[in-house]
Design a protein around this motif. Sequence first.
Motif, PDB file in Angstrom:
ATOM      1  N   ALA A 139       0.656  -1.241   0.181  1.00  0.00           N
ATOM      2  CA  ALA A 139      -0.275  -0.092  -0.097  1.00  0.00           C
ATOM      3  C   ALA A 139       0.951   1.322   0.003  1.00  0.00           C
ATOM      4  O   ALA A 139       0.546   2.071  -0.670  1.00  0.00           O
ATOM      5  N   LEU A 140       1.887   1.145   0.847  1.00  0.00           N
ATOM      6  CA  LEU A 140       2.867   2.404   0.835  1.00  0.00           C
ATOM      7  C   LEU A 140       3.495   2.878  -0.481  1.00  0.00           C
ATOM      8  O   LEU A 140       3.512   3.847  -0.919  1.00  0.00           O
ATOM      9  N   LEU A 141       3.921   1.755  -1.124  1.00  0.00           N
ATOM     10  CA  LEU A 141       4.644   1.800  -2.660  1.00  0.00           C
ATOM     11  C   LEU A 141       3.692   2.325  -3.468  1.00  0.00           C
ATOM     12  O   LEU A 141       3.926   3.151  -4.453  1.00  0.00           O
ATOM     13  N   ALA A 142       2.276   1.710  -3.405  1.00  0.00           N
ATOM     14  CA  ALA A 142       1.380   1.916  -4.522  1.00  0.00           C
ATOM     15  C   ALA A 142       1.097   3.436  -4.248  1.00  0.00           C
ATOM     16  O   ALA A 142       0.659   4.372  -5.257  1.00  0.00           O
ATOM     17  N   ALA A 143       0.701   3.785  -3.018  1.00  0.00           N
ATOM     18  CA  ALA A 143       0.417   5.250  -2.720  1.00  0.00           C
ATOM     19  C   ALA A 143       1.404   6.345  -3.318  1.00  0.00           C
ATOM     20  O   ALA A 143       1.089   7.342  -3.418  1.00  0.00           O
ATOM     21  N   GLY A 144       2.518   5.935  -3.094  1.00  0.00           N
ATOM     22  CA  GLY A 144       3.464   6.888  -3.259  1.00  0.00           C
ATOM     23  C   GLY A 144       3.828   8.085  -2.430  1.00  0.00           C
ATOM     24  O   GLY A 144       2.988   8.249  -1.425  1.00  0.00           O
ATOM     25  N   PRO A 145       4.732   8.941  -2.481  1.00  0.00           N
ATOM     26  CA  PRO A 145       5.037  10.035  -1.577  1.00  0.00           C
ATOM     27  C   PRO A 145       3.929  11.133  -1.533  1.00  0.00           C
ATOM     28  O   PRO A 145       3.650  11.678  -0.212  1.00  0.00           O
ATOM     29  N   GLY A 146       3.113  11.403  -2.605  1.00  0.00           N
ATOM     30  CA  GLY A 146       2.191  12.243  -2.385  1.00  0.00           C
ATOM     31  C   GLY A 146       0.973  11.937  -1.445  1.00  0.00           C
ATOM     32  O   GLY A 146       0.417  12.790  -0.955  1.00  0.00           O
ATOM     33  N   ALA A 147       0.733  10.611  -1.112  1.00  0.00           N
ATOM     34  CA  ALA A 147      -0.126  10.241  -0.169  1.00  0.00           C
ATOM     35  C   ALA A 147       0.370  10.682   1.409  1.00  0.00           C
ATOM     36  O   ALA A 147      -0.813  10.413   2.156  1.00  0.00           O
ATOM     37  N   LEU A 148       1.479  10.781   1.431  1.00  0.00           N
ATOM     38  CA  LEU A 148       2.064  10.945   2.957  1.00  0.00           C
ATOM     39  C   LEU A 148       1.826  12.206   3.665  1.00  0.00           C
ATOM     40  O   LEU A 148       1.109  12.345   4.537  1.00  0.00           O
ATOM     41  N   GLY A 149       1.858  13.481   2.765  1.00  0.00           N
ATOM     42  CA  GLY A 149       1.530  14.656   3.459  1.00  0.00           C
ATOM     43  C   GLY A 149       2.556  15.062   4.524  1.00  0.00           C
ATOM     44  O   GLY A 149       3.799  14.452   4.638  1.00  0.00           O
ATOM     45  N   GLU A 150       2.224  15.604   5.513  1.00  0.00           N
ATOM     46  CA  GLU A 150       3.100  15.928   6.586  1.00  0.00           C
ATOM     47  C   GLU A 150       2.818  14.864   7.621  1.00  0.00           C
ATOM     48  O   GLU A 150       1.689  14.642   8.152  1.00  0.00           O
ATOM     49  N   LEU A 151       3.964  14.138   8.031  1.00  0.00           N
ATOM     50  CA  LEU A 151       3.523  13.105   8.607  1.00  0.00           C
ATOM     51  C   LEU A 151       3.500  13.578  10.280  1.00  0.00           C
ATOM     52  O   LEU A 151       4.004  14.639  10.768  1.00  0.00           O
ATOM     53  N   PRO A 152       2.722  12.906  11.062  1.00  0.00           N
ATOM     54  CA  PRO A 152       2.635  13.225  12.672  1.00  0.00           C
ATOM     55  C   PRO A 152       4.037  12.857  13.266  1.00  0.00           C
ATOM     56  O   PRO A 152       4.919  12.171  12.634  1.00  0.00           O
ATOM     57  N   ALA A 153       4.333  13.279  14.672  1.00  0.00           N
ATOM     58  CA  ALA A 153       5.477  13.112  14.882  1.00  0.00           C
ATOM     59  C   ALA A 153       5.822  11.567  15.245  1.00  0.00           C
ATOM     60  O   ALA A 153       7.069  11.181  15.563  1.00  0.00           O
ATOM     61  N   THR A 154       4.923  10.901  15.870  1.00  0.00           N
ATOM     62  CA  THR A 154       5.013   9.413  16.068  1.00  0.00           C
ATOM     63  C   THR A 154       3.865   8.891  15.386  1.00  0.00           C
ATOM     64  O   THR A 154       2.841   9.218  14.836  1.00  0.00           O
ATOM     65  N   GLY A 155       3.999   7.397  15.472  1.00  0.00           N
ATOM     66  CA  GLY A 155       3.051   6.442  14.941  1.00  0.00           C
ATOM     67  C   GLY A 155       3.419   5.812  13.717  1.00  0.00           C
ATOM     68  O   GLY A 155       4.220   6.542  12.958  1.00  0.00           O
ATOM     69  N   GLY A 156       2.940   4.609  13.296  1.00  0.00           N
ATOM     70  CA  GLY A 156       3.120   3.771  12.004  1.00  0.00           C
ATOM     71  C   GLY A 156       4.066   2.666  12.344  1.00  0.00           C
ATOM     72  O   GLY A 156       4.225   2.057  11.337  1.00  0.00           O
ATOM     73  N   GLY A 157       4.332   2.302  13.468  1.00  0.00           N
ATOM     74  CA  GLY A 157       5.063   1.095  13.760  1.00  0.00           C
ATOM     75  C   GLY A 157       6.205   1.019  13.092  1.00  0.00           C
ATOM     76  O   GLY A 157       6.959   1.906  12.525  1.00  0.00           O
ATOM     77  N   MET A 158       6.516  -0.363  12.769  1.00  0.00           N
ATOM     78  CA  MET A 158       8.005  -0.602  12.305  1.00  0.00           C
ATOM     79  C   MET A 158       7.935  -0.373  11.056  1.00  0.00           C
ATOM     80  O   MET A 158       9.026  -0.081  10.121  1.00  0.00           O
ATOM     81  N   GLY A 159       6.947  -0.153  10.067  1.00  0.00           N
ATOM     82  CA  GLY A 159       6.991   0.311   8.763  1.00  0.00           C
ATOM     83  C   GLY A 159       7.364   1.768   8.413  1.00  0.00           C
ATOM     84  O   GLY A 159       8.197   2.238   7.572  1.00  0.00           O
ATOM     85  N   ARG A 160       6.882   2.618   9.639  1.00  0.00           N
ATOM     86  CA  ARG A 160       7.173   3.873   9.402  1.00  0.00           C
ATOM     87  C   ARG A 160       8.702   4.031  10.230  1.00  0.00           C
ATOM     88  O   ARG A 160       9.367   5.092   9.371  1.00  0.00           O
ATOM     89  N   GLU A 161       9.080   3.009  10.976  1.00  0.00           N
ATOM     90  CA  GLU A 161      10.523   3.395  11.238  1.00  0.00           C
ATOM     91  C   GLU A 161      11.404   3.044  10.058  1.00  0.00           C
ATOM     92  O   GLU A 161      12.660   3.551   9.897  1.00  0.00           O
ATOM     93  N   ALA A 162      11.256   1.949   9.400  1.00  0.00           N
ATOM     94  CA  ALA A 162      11.818   1.536   8.197  1.00  0.00           C
ATOM     95  C   ALA A 162      11.907   2.472   6.984  1.00  0.00           C
ATOM     96  O   ALA A 162      12.862   2.869   6.568  1.00  0.00           O
ATOM     97  N   PHE A 163      10.535   3.330   6.955  1.00  0.00           N
ATOM     98  CA  PHE A 163      10.560   4.350   5.932  1.00  0.00           C
ATOM     99  C   PHE A 163      11.309   5.418   6.431  1.00  0.00           C
ATOM    100  O   PHE A 163      12.368   6.130   5.574  1.00  0.00           O
ATOM    101  N   GLY A 164      11.528   5.914   7.812  1.00  0.00           N
ATOM    102  CA  GLY A 164      12.271   7.084   8.285  1.00  0.00           C
ATOM    103  C   GLY A 164      13.844   6.891   8.163  1.00  0.00           C
ATOM    104  O   GLY A 164      14.558   7.539   7.723  1.00  0.00           O
ATOM    105  N   GLN A 165      14.152   5.415   8.212  1.00  0.00           N
ATOM    106  CA  GLN A 165      15.420   5.127   7.914  1.00  0.00           C
ATOM    107  C   GLN A 165      15.989   5.188   6.471  1.00  0.00           C
ATOM    108  O   GLN A 165      17.093   5.744   6.211  1.00  0.00           O
TER     109      GLN A 165
END
Length: 416
Positions: free
Chosen positions: A15-41
């Motif tokens: 879902a993340l790869l299909a949505a692309g960066p345009g779907a992310l917008g401004e991310l909140p300070a926390t949340g998203g679990g290990m997927g968000r962590e991998a994305f942040g790295q």
Amino acid sequence: MAPDDLENLFASPAALLAAGPGALGELPATGGGMGREAFGQAVAVLDGAEVSRAEFASWLYFGARVLGHDAYAGLVAAAAPDMPWRTVWAWWRPVGAYRAQPNLSGGAHVEVHEAADGRALVKLEAMWAGERWFDPATGEQVPAPAEGEFTERPYDAVAEAAEDVFFDDEEEPALHWPETWEEPVPLGGGRFAFAEERGIAVVERCGDLPAGPSAGAVGWGTDGPWFAGPAPAETPLDAGRLAEAFGEDWVLRLAPERQPAALLHSPTRELVAAAGLPRWWAAGVATFSLAWTEEGAHRVEPDEQHGLLPLGTFDLGYADTGLVSVHPETGAVWMVRNGGEPFLFARDVETFVRLLEAVYRFMGACWSPYPGEAAKRDFVREAAALDPLAVDPATPGGDVWEHLFAAIVELSVWGY
């Protein structure tokens, strides 16, 4: 983005790869679990570089492996069978995590060594990480082989393996090559070792290289180093933590009967027995040498003039010396600088050790930060939390600590 939407999006690499960066917008300070962590790295290493969806999957996989989220890496691989490369293993400092190792600041040298029976090892040498040996297939660190058991792979073999290129043309690579990554070291079989200030990784191609720079390349945004976990200042100081910072061979632990008999401060005695003391420490032009040894510590007596137990010596550079002692009853750490009068240097031995350990732990991030990291600021805050005296240059003790801390908050890895 609503919390539930955030969790659902990052839980599914597809879902993340299909949505692309345009779907992310401004991310909140926390949340998203290990997927968000991998994305942040991933976006921390990319640092704004534009890549295709398939290539970003490779970086998302890399981020998951750096963080040890192997199950999530498997989901990425399943969601993006067309990703051009994958990470086999990585010994890498995660974004926002202040760790003593890996710290390859100042450069690293990587070699492949082979045994007569065909076994291979990856040898890493770095200024602040020392010499380390890795199993090239798993990344497991192994003891140095016996002399003569392994030899460096001959130059001709390296040159032949180098023909199996990873990024293609260096001038116009088909895949993104971070500027911080050193020249790849070919391991054979489509695998390569890369090193930079923040670590070493072995990667392998998953298929043919693209014919040219990827179409549809976009920037995947940025994210803050929000997931590093509790500050070590809040966690126990134990043997494992000191071994990671100073090296197991450079930590002295003494059973109670081997400690100075005059040392009556129970917390200090417990620290020396369980966690230990650094035998040696260095940063910038300054070094610290511990006065105690396994054989002689029990014979250490308080000095006659001040009643303090000698602990060690700082060579502060430029003929400037600080003798460090501990009060046998209170555990307070005192210093005598260049033959002057004693002054308070740290509230106790544990605080003294924590401050030295913190310099090593923040060192790599101060010298080689990710985008968005504020390691120098965070280090000063941690030092202040450990002991306000350490950040008060108006005191004699704070003046010395300021000199020691300058190695990472003011100077580069090269000392200027």
